[in-house]
Design a protein around this motif. Sequence first.
Motif, short mmCIF file in Angstrom:
data_model
loop_
_atom_site.label_atom_id
_atom_site.label_comp_id
_atom_site.label_asym_id
_atom_site.label_seq_id
_atom_site.Cartn_x
_atom_site.Cartn_y
_atom_site.Cartn_z
N UNK A 14 -2.15 -0.27 -3.99
CA UNK A 14 -3.31 0.16 -4.77
C UNK A 14 -3.51 -0.66 -6.04
N UNK A 15 -2.40 -1.15 -6.60
CA UNK A 15 -2.52 -2.01 -7.78
C UNK A 15 -3.29 -3.28 -7.43
N UNK A 112 -8.15 -6.55 1.63
CA UNK A 112 -8.04 -5.29 0.88
C UNK A 112 -8.22 -4.06 1.76
N UNK A 113 -8.83 -4.24 2.94
CA UNK A 113 -9.00 -3.12 3.86
C UNK A 113 -7.67 -2.50 4.27
N UNK A 114 -6.61 -3.27 4.21
CA UNK A 114 -5.31 -2.77 4.64
C UNK A 114 -4.35 -2.50 3.50
N UNK A 115 -4.85 -2.13 2.33
CA UNK A 115 -3.97 -1.90 1.19
C UNK A 115 -3.82 -0.42 0.88
N UNK A 142 -0.25 4.19 -9.80
CA UNK A 142 -0.34 2.72 -9.70
C UNK A 142 -1.80 2.28 -9.74
N UNK A 143 -2.64 3.04 -9.06
CA UNK A 143 -4.07 2.75 -9.08
C UNK A 143 -4.60 2.81 -10.51
N UNK A 176 4.36 -7.87 -3.22
CA UNK A 176 4.21 -6.73 -2.31
C UNK A 176 4.62 -7.12 -0.90
N UNK A 177 4.22 -8.30 -0.46
CA UNK A 177 4.55 -8.78 0.89
C UNK A 177 6.07 -8.81 1.09
#
Length: 405
Positions: A14-15, A112-115, A142-143, A176-177
């Motif tokens: 979300x960040x 971003x569709x998969x975050x 986090x958002x 993140x990855x």
Amino acid sequence: MKEKLMMISLGLLPLIMVLGNSTLIPLLPNIQQSLDLNELQTGFILSAFTIPAAILIPIAGILSDRYGRKKLILISLTFIMVGSIVSFFSMAIPSQAFSILIGGRVIQGIGAAGTTTLAMALVGDVFHNDKRATALGLLEVYNGVGKVIAPIIGATVALVTWSAVFIVYPLVALMAFLGINRYVENVKNSENALGIRAYFQQAFRIVYQRKRELFPLFFIGGVGLFIVFGVLYFLSFLIQETYHIDGFFKGTAFFFPLTAMTLASYWSGKRIKNDEVLMKKLMLLGTSLLFITFGLLIFVHSLSVLMFSLTLAFGGLGFVLPCVNMMITSTTSDAERGFVVSLYGTTRFLGVALGPIVYGVWMVNEKSMYMYSFLTLLIAGGWLILRIFSSVDIGKRKVVKVKLK
């Protein structure tokens, strides 16, 4: 320890989503001047990211239900990093800079569709009961943290050049990855053998059967993000063009309302647990704060009143969103959670996408802008209160089971 590292890695999703637009908001006047754009083109720099994400979120949810959340998240992060690099080099060809920038933003939006939504769905898979509520609250934190620090990062990095902001984005995506690849297991559902047609029929049937409880939750989430990003878009131009505040201090102007939203989200996520009664009270409190503050802004437009009102309003939204997240992720089985949460994510992203565009038109008349904002919130909040608070039962299955003391 592994659980904490997993939550940190998931929290970056979300960040990342927030950084995609919020770092650019304080830079929009500079980008507009640098590329000689009109207001519509400037707003589209944000929407080029969010519109593809909104369209593709349900597809990402379907694929994650069938093939696992982790795999889809890692693919999404790869798209984000590639899109960021394309956006960074857009100024290499000045005559085509805008087109290249938009192309890079679209690639970012696909990623971003998969975050955020897949992070929410994965939390729903892995955690249960109190831990699920806490974990979902942390994702909203986090958002919120992203919304607080992103304008400051963007305004500070832009002291070098506005395109440098696209260096920050892939670095966070890479972190993140690596974290998700190492600490998150790939959760698959037993129903993933269903064909696409059968899956769609089953998923849409579930959503239709539970429309009375789900649709108001979807709508308030979308409207909430619509208001946030629309107001932030307006505030960016107001601060620079009317009050001549620029650079680092312009970024800090967003600090108080976004911090209020973050703190309220954190507190709500920690407190709601499985308490349905508390969730209803917090949603009522949050929507009431939104009604009151935007009602006030219709009549008073000074900067001090605006910042105070936005702090209360964003704090109110911080009470609402964790409760909405908890209800949505807990209302379906593991097999359909990705699809249902993805529909919710689509409404949120559409709100983010439409906010800057609509407010770009509304802000020509400040009083009318606040009036339209108030009416939009009144419809969304009224629907939420009518559907959620008028019924003791939330659907055939209760989201949580709580007895009034």
